[in-house]
Design a protein around this motif. Sequence first.
Motif, mmCIF file in Angstrom:
data_model
loop_
_atom_site.group_PDB
_atom_site.id
_atom_site.type_symbol
_atom_site.label_atom_id
_atom_site.label_comp_id
_atom_site.label_asym_id
_atom_site.label_seq_id
_atom_site.Cartn_x
_atom_site.Cartn_y
_atom_site.Cartn_z
ATOM 1 N N ALA A 146 -16.341 -58.501 -108.203
ATOM 2 C CA ALA A 146 -16.931 -58.040 -109.459
ATOM 3 C C ALA A 146 -16.974 -59.159 -110.494
ATOM 4 N N ASN A 147 -17.847 -58.986 -111.482
ATOM 5 C CA ASN A 147 -17.822 -59.818 -112.672
ATOM 6 C C ASN A 147 -16.755 -59.290 -113.625
ATOM 7 N N VAL A 148 -16.485 -60.059 -114.663
ATOM 8 C CA VAL A 148 -15.607 -59.636 -115.746
ATOM 9 C C VAL A 148 -16.410 -59.692 -117.039
ATOM 10 N N ARG A 149 -16.323 -58.631 -117.843
ATOM 11 C CA ARG A 149 -16.976 -58.643 -119.154
ATOM 12 C C ARG A 149 -15.958 -58.258 -120.209
ATOM 13 N N ILE A 150 -15.971 -58.987 -121.325
ATOM 14 C CA ILE A 150 -15.028 -58.744 -122.408
ATOM 15 C C ILE A 150 -15.784 -58.442 -123.696
ATOM 16 N N ASN A 151 -15.469 -57.294 -124.285
ATOM 17 C CA ASN A 151 -15.936 -56.942 -125.624
ATOM 18 C C ASN A 151 -14.740 -57.013 -126.569
ATOM 19 N N PRO A 152 -14.613 -58.037 -127.391
ATOM 20 C CA PRO A 152 -13.541 -58.002 -128.385
ATOM 21 C C PRO A 152 -13.709 -56.787 -129.297
ATOM 22 N N MET A 153 -12.600 -56.143 -129.615
ATOM 23 C CA MET A 153 -12.625 -54.950 -130.460
ATOM 24 C C MET A 153 -13.384 -55.178 -131.761
ATOM 25 N N LYS A 154 -14.351 -54.309 -132.034
ATOM 26 C CA LYS A 154 -15.030 -54.272 -133.329
ATOM 27 C C LYS A 154 -14.444 -53.073 -134.088
ATOM 28 N N PRO A 155 -13.835 -53.277 -135.233
ATOM 29 C CA PRO A 155 -13.126 -52.182 -135.909
ATOM 30 C C PRO A 155 -14.074 -51.206 -136.608
ATOM 31 N N VAL A 156 -14.666 -50.321 -135.840
ATOM 32 C CA VAL A 156 -15.581 -49.329 -136.398
ATOM 33 C C VAL A 156 -14.855 -48.434 -137.404
ATOM 34 N N ARG A 157 -13.593 -48.143 -137.118
ATOM 35 C CA ARG A 157 -12.775 -47.338 -138.023
ATOM 36 C C ARG A 157 -11.655 -48.220 -138.571
ATOM 37 N N ALA A 158 -11.175 -47.908 -139.760
ATOM 38 C CA ALA A 158 -10.164 -48.740 -140.413
ATOM 39 C C ALA A 158 -8.909 -48.879 -139.563
ATOM 40 N N GLU A 159 -8.527 -47.801 -138.868
ATOM 41 C CA GLU A 159 -7.311 -47.862 -138.056
ATOM 42 C C GLU A 159 -7.444 -48.814 -136.872
ATOM 43 N N HIS A 160 -8.680 -49.175 -136.517
ATOM 44 C CA HIS A 160 -8.872 -50.134 -135.437
ATOM 45 C C HIS A 160 -8.355 -51.527 -135.796
ATOM 46 N N LEU A 161 -8.198 -51.807 -137.092
ATOM 47 C CA LEU A 161 -7.676 -53.112 -137.492
ATOM 48 C C LEU A 161 -6.297 -53.362 -136.906
ATOM 49 N N SER A 162 -5.535 -52.300 -136.651
ATOM 50 C CA SER A 162 -4.170 -52.466 -136.146
ATOM 51 C C SER A 162 -4.145 -52.984 -134.713
ATOM 52 N N VAL A 163 -5.270 -52.858 -133.989
ATOM 53 C CA VAL A 163 -5.302 -53.354 -132.607
ATOM 54 C C VAL A 163 -6.374 -54.422 -132.392
ATOM 55 N N ALA A 164 -7.095 -54.779 -133.456
ATOM 56 C CA ALA A 164 -8.093 -55.851 -133.321
ATOM 57 C C ALA A 164 -7.392 -57.177 -133.028
ATOM 58 N N LEU A 165 -8.109 -58.070 -132.344
ATOM 59 C CA LEU A 165 -7.514 -59.351 -131.959
ATOM 60 C C LEU A 165 -7.241 -60.235 -133.174
ATOM 61 N N PRO A 166 -6.043 -60.787 -133.292
ATOM 62 C CA PRO A 166 -5.855 -61.892 -134.231
ATOM 63 C C PRO A 166 -6.682 -63.086 -133.766
ATOM 64 N N ALA A 167 -7.087 -63.939 -134.685
ATOM 65 C CA ALA A 167 -7.945 -65.068 -134.324
ATOM 66 C C ALA A 167 -7.320 -65.952 -133.253
ATOM 67 N N ARG A 168 -6.014 -66.226 -133.377
ATOM 68 C CA ARG A 168 -5.356 -67.071 -132.385
ATOM 69 C C ARG A 168 -5.428 -66.459 -130.996
ATOM 70 N N LEU A 169 -5.203 -65.162 -130.901
ATOM 71 C CA LEU A 169 -5.248 -64.492 -129.603
ATOM 72 C C LEU A 169 -6.660 -64.464 -129.046
ATOM 73 N N TYR A 170 -7.655 -64.335 -129.922
ATOM 74 C CA TYR A 170 -9.060 -64.372 -129.496
ATOM 75 C C TYR A 170 -9.350 -65.680 -128.760
ATOM 76 N N TYR A 171 -9.003 -66.811 -129.375
ATOM 77 C CA TYR A 171 -9.298 -68.105 -128.760
ATOM 78 C C TYR A 171 -8.367 -68.405 -127.586
ATOM 79 N N ASP A 172 -7.093 -68.051 -127.700
ATOM 80 C CA ASP A 172 -6.182 -68.260 -126.574
ATOM 81 C C ASP A 172 -6.646 -67.478 -125.354
ATOM 82 N N GLY A 173 -7.044 -66.222 -125.590
ATOM 83 C CA GLY A 173 -7.451 -65.376 -124.472
ATOM 84 C C GLY A 173 -8.704 -65.868 -123.781
#
Length: 429
Positions: free
Chosen positions: A219-246
């Motif tokens: 299979a392929n791999v596809r990644i959608n970084p979390m887009k915080p559609v709701r305010a509570e999504h900010l608690s699980v959105a990627l920190p910038a460092r983790l975005y680039y590290d990942g």
Amino acid sequence: MTSQGGRSAPTPRHAPYNEFDHYLGSSAPTNEFGTHPETAPALKNIGWTLGNDCPYRCTHCYSMNARRKGSDMSVGMIDRIVNQLAINGIETVNLGGNEPLFTNGLDPKKSHLPYIVETLHRRGIEVGLTTSGITLLYLFRHHRPTFDLLNDVDVSFDSPFEAEHNKNRGANIYHQAIECLRICQEHGKPHTCIMCAMSWNFSPAHIDALVALARRFDANVRINPMKPVRAEHLSVALPARLYYDGFSHLMRLCDAVDLGEPPIATVTGYRGARRCPCGRTSFRIHSITPNGEVPVSPCVYLHDYKSTLDLLRHDLVDIIQSPQFRVFRQRNANPDYVRGCAGCVHSASCGGGCSARSYLHQLHHTGEKTMLAADPYCPAKEYGGQFFPRDPRLISDQRLVHMDYLCTWIGRPKNEDGPPDSVLGDFRI
């Protein structure tokens, strides 16, 4: 919110945002770029949320506030929508948003999904499917000719680890996802493991396991970084460092298939970078509203930018030219007007980053609705010197419906006995 170091921090307080206000009409600014030119529309890859029901309750769901029960689809509506797509040259459609099987409630026998797939295919439009498992299994077992018509399949994972995945879905369904991968592998159907990257599931261990899973099932791999559609999504959105590290770790393990994440395309120096595709090459058809309308927006995540024109009563060509679409293309064409982007050496490739992520982070941090905000993962400010391949050549042996649709990343696991990174020419920007 989550700090750059990964620890939780309090969400900023501001005037409350009602996530359902979009049902009352478009509520976001469309004139911030004035009379500045726009990128020409070349819409070809779109998504379609078919229904308002889903048996699962994913904690990060981005479409719950754009799905309300009260009206069902009819064959006549489907014919109208598909005809509009065909006469406007749409090439691919991904069916997702909710579980696409449930077009008219939770009874599969009432589903119009087979008719939709067959009608799109008959009009020469490639059809993809995003599912947690149940939709594909139903088609394979009960509508095999419809399964055969699918161009490709995205199987959704919240985690490559079974217990975490089931917990976040609110149901024991990991085995269904695995069975879908097996079916697609055995029947030669292009398929992808898709994961929404969040602060808790984008660690090296999770990435290693996800890539291993994809490799096991070709299979392929596809990644959608979390887009915080709701305010509570900010608690699980990627920190910038983790975005680039990942993504750095991911691109050591995979060859790129599509670099639709503007900051990642930028830090690789990819010469084919296209900036954000929303409103330019892609858009989203939302599920039918309780009053029987089918809204369309330039971006699946930005419900505030739904066009005020209903697809069942207005032509798609007019919707594409609406102010809600035009402002996306103006942002694409004028990155120097995005805050902090003027004169940036990355503006030509990054273009201010992902429009949805920029808008939503600004909205939930400050309460401001604006298309002038820059991506919180700005490569000029937040990139931390990780290793990325230089101007990677994309694998082009498959056409997948998520190519140049959404700000997303697609890769193919490298062979386990492949050459080391030094041979592959990784470099530090």
